[in-house]
Write a protein that holds these residues in place. Structure first.
Motif, PDB file in Angstrom:
ATOM      1  N   TRP A 105     -14.303 -49.811  30.013  1.00 24.33           N
ATOM      2  CA  TRP A 105     -13.048 -49.079  29.941  1.00 24.33           C
ATOM      3  C   TRP A 105     -12.459 -48.882  31.328  1.00 24.33           C
ATOM      4  O   TRP A 105     -13.193 -48.769  32.311  1.00 24.33           O
ATOM      5  CB  TRP A 105     -13.279 -47.678  29.325  1.00 24.33           C
ATOM      6  CG  TRP A 105     -13.769 -47.705  27.925  1.00 24.33           C
ATOM      7  CD1 TRP A 105     -15.071 -47.749  27.502  1.00 24.33           C
ATOM      8  CD2 TRP A 105     -12.971 -47.712  26.733  1.00 24.33           C
ATOM      9  NE1 TRP A 105     -15.138 -47.774  26.142  1.00 24.33           N
ATOM     10  CE2 TRP A 105     -13.866 -47.752  25.633  1.00 24.33           C
ATOM     11  CE3 TRP A 105     -11.596 -47.675  26.500  1.00 24.33           C
ATOM     12  CZ2 TRP A 105     -13.412 -47.758  24.318  1.00 24.33           C
ATOM     13  CZ3 TRP A 105     -11.154 -47.672  25.192  1.00 24.33           C
ATOM     14  CH2 TRP A 105     -12.050 -47.721  24.117  1.00 24.33           C
ATOM     15  N   ARG A 200     -12.859 -48.893  36.790  1.00 24.17           N
ATOM     16  CA  ARG A 200     -13.376 -49.483  35.565  1.00 24.17           C
ATOM     17  C   ARG A 200     -14.851 -49.116  35.447  1.00 24.17           C
ATOM     18  O   ARG A 200     -15.586 -49.147  36.446  1.00 24.17           O
ATOM     19  CB  ARG A 200     -13.198 -51.002  35.598  1.00 24.17           C
ATOM     20  CG  ARG A 200     -13.617 -51.701  34.306  1.00 24.17           C
ATOM     21  CD  ARG A 200     -13.300 -53.184  34.354  1.00 24.17           C
ATOM     22  NE  ARG A 200     -11.844 -53.416  34.408  1.00 24.17           N
ATOM     23  CZ  ARG A 200     -11.293 -54.623  34.327  1.00 24.17           C
ATOM     24  NH1 ARG A 200     -12.059 -55.693  34.216  1.00 24.17           N
ATOM     25  NH2 ARG A 200      -9.985 -54.750  34.368  1.00 24.17           N
ATOM     26  N   LEU A 230     -10.084 -42.287  29.368  1.00 20.74           N
ATOM     27  CA  LEU A 230     -10.353 -43.716  29.279  1.00 20.74           C
ATOM     28  C   LEU A 230      -9.171 -44.438  28.665  1.00 20.74           C
ATOM     29  O   LEU A 230      -8.396 -43.862  27.896  1.00 20.74           O
ATOM     30  CB  LEU A 230     -11.592 -43.966  28.412  1.00 20.74           C
ATOM     31  CG  LEU A 230     -12.876 -43.233  28.792  1.00 20.74           C
ATOM     32  CD1 LEU A 230     -13.997 -43.639  27.835  1.00 20.74           C
ATOM     33  CD2 LEU A 230     -13.281 -43.511  30.225  1.00 20.74           C
ATOM     34  N   PRO A 232      -8.068 -48.745  27.320  1.00 19.89           N
ATOM     35  CA  PRO A 232      -8.555 -50.118  27.184  1.00 19.89           C
ATOM     36  C   PRO A 232      -8.321 -50.916  28.464  1.00 19.89           C
ATOM     37  O   PRO A 232      -7.331 -50.737  29.154  1.00 19.89           O
ATOM     38  CB  PRO A 232      -7.724 -50.672  26.029  1.00 19.89           C
ATOM     39  CG  PRO A 232      -7.259 -49.469  25.266  1.00 19.89           C
ATOM     40  CD  PRO A 232      -7.066 -48.398  26.294  1.00 19.89           C
TER      41      PRO A 232
END
Length: 234
Positions: A105, A200, A230, A232
């Motif tokens: 994520w 990330r 978070l 995508p």
């Protein structure tokens, strides 16, 4: 659990007053709940964060065990006559339940990286802010295992430096905050340093990461620090 987003109308004087005072904004956030959840222990609590994406786009994010009502914030610092309510609240539990080990994520975290220093022999240690990105990143790396994630490393061919550029992580928007606080012992000044991490991560312990997302990471949670969100990976 609920995740809420509110856009601040930075053209309004009341909004600028809130943005300039973590203590005032903390109070306004608490007023969003008829009965604010307790702050003791390691359970879910109300967390908030300001994302200053540009001069005219400042977003307030809340994570909370109960659904907030931000009507008062719309009246003070939003667009009261707009057709839309002024904030969006999303059910957060299903997202948290779906977190799985190995998932990757993008994340954002505003935190108060501190350590304890003894300035003279024999004196007690004193909580002190980390001032440089290198030490701030080091603080986060020490937290990651217990927090249920690990910061993703950059491939060797993408690193611009031999040392200090190993992670998919940047530190920005460092702010020194100072404000007065009144307690039973009287009034005193609170000073803290807040920084924002963008990067990330990979999930290593879903249960621990759920606790991090709902209970916060680090100190000064009442004043806009500790909330990780978070998104995508694009």
């Amino acid at each position: 659990m609920f995740l809420t987003r509110f856009r601040v109308n930075t053209a309004r004087r009341e909004a600028r007053q809130l943005l300039g005072s973590p203590r005032r904004l903390h109070g306004a956030v608490n007023m969003s709940f008829a009965e604010p959840p307790g702050r003791d222990g390691n359970g879910p609590r109300v967390l908030w964060r300001l994302d200053r994406n540009s001069r005219n786009e400042v977003l307030l994010y809340l994570v909370s065990p109960s659904r907030p009502d931000l009507t008062h914030l719309v009246e003070q610092a939003g667009w009261p006559t707009a057709d839309t309510p002024g904030w969006q609240t999303y059910e957060y539990g299903s997202f948290l339940d779906a977190l799985a080990e190995g998932g990757t994520w993008a994340f954002r975290l505003t935190a108060n990286p501190v350590h304890h220093v003894r300035f003279k022999d024999g004196q007690p240690t004193k909580r002190t802010a980390h001032r440089t990105p290198r030490h701030q990143i080091g603080w986060l790396l020490k937290k990651q295992e217990n927090a249920g994630f690990e910061i993703a490393e950059k491939p060797a061919e993408r690193r611009l430096l031999e040392a200090g550029d190993e992670y998919q992580l940047i530190v920005h928007d460092q702010r020194g905050l100072q404000f007065g606080k009144t307690e039973n012992s009287g009034r005193h000044d609170v000073t803290l340093t807040a920084v924002t991490f963008d990067g990330r991560l990979r999930v290593t312990d879903p249960d621990a990461l759920r606790r991090t997302l709902t209970s916060g990471l680090g100190k000064a949670k009442a004043y806009g620090c500790g909330l990780m969100t978070l998104a995508p990976v694009r």
